[in-house]
Write an enzyme that holds these catalytic residues in place. Sequence first.
Site, PDB file in Angstrom:
ATOM      1  N   THR A  90      47.122  82.806  24.588  1.00  0.00           N
ATOM      2  CA  THR A  90      46.077  83.319  25.471  1.00  0.00           C
ATOM      3  C   THR A  90      46.734  84.290  26.439  1.00  0.00           C
ATOM      4  O   THR A  90      47.447  83.879  27.359  1.00  0.00           O
ATOM      5  CB  THR A  90      45.376  82.187  26.237  1.00  0.00           C
ATOM      6  OG1 THR A  90      44.797  81.279  25.295  1.00  0.00           O
ATOM      7  CG2 THR A  90      44.269  82.742  27.126  1.00  0.00           C
ATOM      8  N   LEU A 142      37.293  87.427  24.125  1.00  0.00           N
ATOM      9  CA  LEU A 142      36.384  86.299  23.952  1.00  0.00           C
ATOM     10  C   LEU A 142      37.041  84.997  24.391  1.00  0.00           C
ATOM     11  O   LEU A 142      36.376  84.118  24.952  1.00  0.00           O
ATOM     12  CB  LEU A 142      35.930  86.212  22.492  1.00  0.00           C
ATOM     13  CG  LEU A 142      34.968  85.075  22.133  1.00  0.00           C
ATOM     14  CD1 LEU A 142      33.734  85.073  23.020  1.00  0.00           C
ATOM     15  CD2 LEU A 142      34.566  85.158  20.661  1.00  0.00           C
ATOM     16  N   LYS A 143      38.340  84.869  24.159  1.00  0.00           N
ATOM     17  CA  LYS A 143      39.037  83.641  24.573  1.00  0.00           C
ATOM     18  C   LYS A 143      38.959  83.448  26.080  1.00  0.00           C
ATOM     19  O   LYS A 143      38.830  82.318  26.571  1.00  0.00           O
ATOM     20  CB  LYS A 143      40.494  83.686  24.122  1.00  0.00           C
ATOM     21  CG  LYS A 143      41.313  82.450  24.524  1.00  0.00           C
ATOM     22  CD  LYS A 143      40.757  81.171  23.911  1.00  0.00           C
ATOM     23  CE  LYS A 143      41.481  79.923  24.427  1.00  0.00           C
ATOM     24  NZ  LYS A 143      42.895  79.870  24.076  1.00  0.00           N
ATOM     25  N   LEU A 144      39.010  84.511  26.848  1.00  0.00           N
ATOM     26  CA  LEU A 144      38.879  84.372  28.296  1.00  0.00           C
ATOM     27  C   LEU A 144      37.479  83.895  28.672  1.00  0.00           C
ATOM     28  O   LEU A 144      37.313  83.121  29.619  1.00  0.00           O
ATOM     29  CB  LEU A 144      39.198  85.694  28.991  1.00  0.00           C
ATOM     30  CG  LEU A 144      40.647  86.181  28.868  1.00  0.00           C
ATOM     31  CD1 LEU A 144      40.862  87.424  29.725  1.00  0.00           C
ATOM     32  CD2 LEU A 144      41.648  85.089  29.247  1.00  0.00           C
TER      33      LEU A 144
END
Length: 290
Positions: A95, A169-171
């Site tokens: 991440t 999108l991960k955030l």
Amino acid sequence: MSISIIGFIGYGAMASLMGQNLEQAGYEIIAYTPSGKGHGDADVPMLASPRLVAEQSDAVILCVPDDAAENAALHGPDGLLAGLREGQLVLDTSTVSPEQADNLATLLGERKVEVMDTPMSGSTPEADKGALIMLAGGPKETLKRARPILDCIGRITLHTGPAGSAARLKLVVNGIMGGTLNIIAEGIAYGLAAGVDRNVLFDALQELAVISPHHKRKISMGKARKFPSQFPTRLMSKDMGLLMEAARRCGVPMHGMAAASQNLAASNHYHANEDYAALIAKMERDAANR
């Protein structure tokens, strides 16, 4: 280029579980960590540098904590970039900031190395079962090549669009996780301060459909006051900071996320290596005087 040897850069709690599932599928695993020691499977060869991992692998999986760790592994005479070959595959499950993901795609594209940002959603229980949700940003052709690997470590892979889209999108995903946990912790603190029986409060929250299974796990930790590190506070706090900076660059106000980020930063001071659910304990101590 066929893939039989997969090299990990970073072999901590999440990576080692992914590695075990890949080994069970028939892949050979090698790894590098700055400490020279991996987590979990003692049979995985630990190499002396990222460059050696690149030189001896068909595909490389990055699983490091932040931008700085990734850059340290990439650059220099013993860095990953020095050992990569044209046609190799690199999957970045870390991440990291959107800018870091974009930069990695550019650097590897210049070397004709196939790359995708592939951060995962899930914690160690999902990683152990090969049930992570994998987000994949990059060309569809690269995803087709990467899918056999991703299918070993996740129950589903979502193609999010071009390079860098999965990192973004991960955030969003982690922000929702951290923001929701903060709301839960505030609600628990109020309930305790207002005199609701502690067991009644925690048990009632487990029955509510509006609370996700993930956060019900965190509530169970809060009730027990034990926070085994499925997702360390230091990493969640880091991710919230990445989200706040990314939102600032886009001109998006995030008042609720900002409050969660501040509370998790304060919790990080005391619970850095415990699960981020330890925010519940901090709120219980601070707001409910428990």
